[in-house]
Design an enzyme around this catalytic site. Structure first.
Site, PDB file in Angstrom:
ATOM      1  N   SER A  56     -21.687 -15.498  -0.946  1.00 38.81           N
ATOM      2  CA  SER A  56     -20.561 -16.411  -0.741  1.00 38.81           C
ATOM      3  C   SER A  56     -19.948 -16.847  -2.072  1.00 38.81           C
ATOM      4  O   SER A  56     -20.587 -16.788  -3.123  1.00 38.81           O
ATOM      5  CB  SER A  56     -21.004 -17.638   0.052  1.00 38.81           C
ATOM      6  OG  SER A  56     -21.510 -17.258   1.322  1.00 38.81           O
ATOM      7  N   LEU A 113     -24.565 -22.380  -1.924  1.00 42.00           N
ATOM      8  CA  LEU A 113     -23.950 -21.252  -1.226  1.00 42.00           C
ATOM      9  C   LEU A 113     -24.893 -20.064  -1.342  1.00 42.00           C
ATOM     10  O   LEU A 113     -25.597 -19.935  -2.351  1.00 42.00           O
ATOM     11  CB  LEU A 113     -22.601 -20.890  -1.853  1.00 42.00           C
ATOM     12  CG  LEU A 113     -21.447 -21.877  -1.675  1.00 42.00           C
ATOM     13  CD1 LEU A 113     -20.286 -21.503  -2.602  1.00 42.00           C
ATOM     14  CD2 LEU A 113     -20.973 -21.919  -0.227  1.00 42.00           C
ATOM     15  N   ASP A 114     -24.898 -19.184  -0.333  1.00 44.75           N
ATOM     16  CA  ASP A 114     -25.761 -18.020  -0.462  1.00 44.75           C
ATOM     17  C   ASP A 114     -25.169 -17.041  -1.478  1.00 44.75           C
ATOM     18  O   ASP A 114     -24.034 -17.192  -1.936  1.00 44.75           O
ATOM     19  CB  ASP A 114     -26.046 -17.366   0.896  1.00 44.75           C
ATOM     20  CG  ASP A 114     -24.812 -16.785   1.562  1.00 44.75           C
ATOM     21  OD1 ASP A 114     -23.906 -16.324   0.854  1.00 44.75           O
ATOM     22  OD2 ASP A 114     -24.764 -16.775   2.801  1.00 44.75           O
ATOM     23  N   ARG A 115     -25.932 -16.036  -1.833  1.00 40.17           N
ATOM     24  CA  ARG A 115     -25.574 -15.165  -2.964  1.00 40.17           C
ATOM     25  C   ARG A 115     -24.254 -14.439  -2.758  1.00 40.17           C
ATOM     26  O   ARG A 115     -23.487 -14.228  -3.705  1.00 40.17           O
ATOM     27  CB  ARG A 115     -26.701 -14.150  -3.216  1.00 40.17           C
ATOM     28  CG  ARG A 115     -26.513 -13.348  -4.498  1.00 40.17           C
ATOM     29  CD  ARG A 115     -27.838 -12.798  -4.995  1.00 40.17           C
ATOM     30  NE  ARG A 115     -28.379 -11.797  -4.108  1.00 40.17           N
ATOM     31  CZ  ARG A 115     -28.245 -10.470  -4.298  1.00 40.17           C
ATOM     32  NH1 ARG A 115     -27.576 -10.022  -5.344  1.00 40.17           N
ATOM     33  NH2 ARG A 115     -28.776  -9.626  -3.459  1.00 40.17           N
TER      34      ARG A 115
END
Length: 230
Positions: free
Chosen positions: A105, A101-103
């Site tokens: 999210s 997941l991106d930072r």
């Protein structure tokens, strides 16, 4: 690795000796007699031959974690905290991430030291559903469900996304099910309507659903049923 190849690494035995041990039922894998030389063993299997320990299987770890915002999906980073820092150091050192997941999210992440299991869990060819709760800056456009169901063309990769299902939860909130994991896919899908994603929370991957009792930053071991579902 094939069982016969593993046993042939022992300094006392050549291939002829190994085949003899197998035929005579003097080899066990996880305390079960195995006679097939091509039987596949992993680093997690315990192997004995002629009463001698040939491989002490290491423990397999399968975890779910509720990722908080602001944490990187990475094993290490010189600037930002990572999900591995949410775990005991002795446990984290052998783990890798299945499904990043991106930072910004949040939500479900899978962590394991079983590479084959991780590849199955994230294999794009399986088209396993991934469910996200999405909060948007603006009201959801009336055509969004139809456009997502038809697929969206991404010119950079020259691909069209698989049909996705959108369930409206409010004027600016929805639950979205996708079957891929392309770079910033959900943000780019809503970008078609110029509607920025404010928050993105992953609720499930395949049959594994984030445990509602886990607070952000907490983790637990997967159940046997969850492990077997991949």
């Amino acid at each position: 690795m094939r069982l016969d190849r593993l046993l042939c690494q022992h300094p006392k035995w050549n291939r002829r000796h190994v085949l003899g041990l197998l035929v005579q039922g003097r080899v066990t894998v996880n305390e079960v007699v195995v006679t097939n030389p091509t039987h596949e063993v992993s680093a997690f299997d315990t192997v004995h031959a002629d009463g001698e320990l040939c491989q002490a299987g290491k423990p397999a770890h399968y975890l779910m974690l509720n990722k908080p915002a602001g944490i990187l999906s990475a094993t290490s980073d010189p600037v930002h905290p990572t999900v591995m820092q949410l775990l005991p150091e002795a446990l984290a050192k052998d783990l890798h991430i299945g499904g990043r997941l991106d930072r910004a999210s949040t939500g479900l992440m899978l962590l394991t030291n079983d590479g084959q299991w991780s590849r199955r869990a994230t294999d794009p060819d399986k088209r396993s559903p991934k469910v996200y709760r999405v909060t948007l800056a603006n009201p959801i456009h009336p055509d969004t469900e139809q456009v997502f169901a038809e697929g969206i063309y991404f010119p950079f990769e020259a691909i069209t996304t698989s049909p996705a299902q959108l369930e409206r939860l409010g004027e600016c909130e929805c639950r979205l099910t996708i079957y891929e994991g392309r770079y910033h896919q959900i943000k780019r899908m809503f970008g078609r309507f110029r509607n920025p994603v404010v928050a993105l929370h992953r609720e499930s991957m395949g049959a594994i659903t984030l445990d509602p009792t886990l607070a952000p930053g907490q983790y637990r071991a997967l159940t046997a049923e969850e492990i077997a579902s991949v």
